[in-house]
Design a protein around this motif. Structure first.
Motif, short mmCIF file in Angstrom:
data_model
loop_
_atom_site.label_atom_id
_atom_site.label_comp_id
_atom_site.label_asym_id
_atom_site.label_seq_id
_atom_site.Cartn_x
_atom_site.Cartn_y
_atom_site.Cartn_z
N GLU A 8 0.83 -1.20 0.00
CA GLU A 8 0.00 0.00 0.00
C GLU A 8 0.87 1.26 0.00
OE1 GLU A 8 -2.09 -1.14 3.52
OE2 GLU A 8 -3.92 -1.61 2.40
N ILE A 9 1.93 1.24 0.78
CA ILE A 9 2.84 2.39 0.82
C ILE A 9 3.47 2.59 -0.55
CG2 ILE A 9 5.01 3.25 1.79
CD1 ILE A 9 4.13 1.81 4.44
N ARG A 10 3.91 1.51 -1.18
CA ARG A 10 4.51 1.58 -2.52
C ARG A 10 3.54 2.16 -3.53
NH1 ARG A 10 8.36 -1.13 -5.98
NH2 ARG A 10 8.08 -0.04 -7.95
N CYS A 11 2.27 1.71 -3.48
CA CYS A 11 1.26 2.24 -4.40
C CYS A 11 1.06 3.74 -4.19
CB CYS A 11 -0.06 1.50 -4.22
SG CYS A 11 -0.05 -0.18 -4.87
N LEU A 15 1.85 6.68 -6.93
CA LEU A 15 0.83 7.67 -7.29
C LEU A 15 1.35 9.08 -7.09
CD1 LEU A 15 -2.04 8.35 -8.18
CD2 LEU A 15 -2.75 8.09 -5.79
N ALA A 16 2.01 9.33 -5.95
CA ALA A 16 2.55 10.66 -5.68
C ALA A 16 3.58 11.07 -6.73
CB ALA A 16 3.17 10.70 -4.28
N CYS A 17 4.44 10.14 -7.13
CA CYS A 17 5.44 10.42 -8.17
C CYS A 17 4.76 10.73 -9.50
CB CYS A 17 6.40 9.25 -8.33
SG CYS A 17 7.57 9.07 -6.98
N ALA A 18 3.77 9.93 -9.86
CA ALA A 18 3.06 10.15 -11.12
C ALA A 18 2.36 11.51 -11.12
CB ALA A 18 2.04 9.03 -11.34
N GLU A 19 1.75 11.87 -10.01
CA GLU A 19 1.06 13.16 -9.93
C GLU A 19 2.06 14.32 -10.00
OE1 GLU A 19 -1.31 13.06 -6.37
OE2 GLU A 19 -2.90 11.89 -7.34
N LEU A 38 10.99 6.90 -8.55
CA LEU A 38 10.96 6.13 -7.31
C LEU A 38 11.93 4.97 -7.42
CD1 LEU A 38 9.61 5.71 -4.54
CD2 LEU A 38 7.92 4.29 -5.71
N ILE A 39 12.84 4.88 -6.48
CA ILE A 39 13.77 3.76 -6.38
C ILE A 39 13.46 3.06 -5.06
CG2 ILE A 39 16.18 3.03 -6.22
CD1 ILE A 39 16.92 5.66 -7.64
N VAL A 40 13.10 1.80 -5.12
CA VAL A 40 12.72 1.07 -3.92
C VAL A 40 13.81 0.06 -3.59
CG1 VAL A 40 11.01 -0.46 -2.90
CG2 VAL A 40 10.28 1.34 -4.46
#
Length: 82
Positions: A8-11, A15-19, A38-40
């Motif tokens: 959920e955190i990754r999603c 989303l925040a990066c895409a926005e 985003l680099i995880v």
């Protein structure tokens, strides 16, 4: 209260990066807006993994911002590496 899972955190971060990118990117230190990526990385719950991973993010990936998961015994190790 429900604690969010890693998925959920990754999603949410995706989303925040895409926005942010759809809005033209993020301004850094008053400079021009830059796209974010985003680099995880996963420390697999092992404190000894934190500093090598953080070092790689900073030295090799040249990240400007690090977002860590919530309260964790590993978080102080990441902060201490500054």
């Amino acid at each position: 209260m429900t604690i969010a899972s890693g998925t959920e955190i990754r999603c949410g971060l995706d989303l925040a990066c895409a926005e942010a990118n759809a809005a033209g990117g993020v301004g850094v230190a008053g400079g021009p807006a830059r796209k974010v990526r985003l680099i995880v990385v996963d420390d697999r719950g092992r404190t000894e993994e934190v500093l090598p991973l953080l070092g790689r993010l900073i030295k090799e990936d040249k990240v400007l911002v690090v977002v860590a998961d919530g309260p964790s015994i590993r978080t102080p190790a990441a902060i201490a590496c500054r």
